[in-house]
Scaffold this motif. Sequence first.
Motif: not given
Length: 155
Positions: A130-131, A140, A144
């Motif tokens: 997914t980064d 995001r 995270t």
Amino acid sequence: MGRRDYENDPAAPAANSLVPAASVIVVDADGRVLLQRRVDNGKWALPGGRMEIGETLPGCAVRETREETGLDVEVLGLVGTYTNPGHVFAYDDGEVRQEFSICFLARPTGGELAVSDESTEVAWFEPAETDDLPMVAGIRKRLTDWRYGKTPAFR
């Protein structure tokens, strides 16, 4: 309807609504996370949406996940609350909504992956995959917080 996200942007329009909403991090037995590519901005996102009168927020999370991805889920816990007044969503109809989202953790219990009128793709991803996916900062941030154990996060 199109939508534009603004986060801590001085050029953002002023909010004119506040709507409770749920977002959901769905994790399968292999540790993969479920994402959908949104129709309105082409970016990857978590399933979720606005709470309706007569439902609970966890119920909203279950309903929105089913509507947007085709999967039934069981809510397991809370990832965090996301209520940044500097994060607004401007819609084509003139609504400018201040962020008010409770993010839940869930597991799939049934159903079949399917796109909806709000998504062009629905897929499972290893967390590290997914980064590099295009997504708005608020999504995001939720991923995270979940990945690095900031549970529950209050932002």
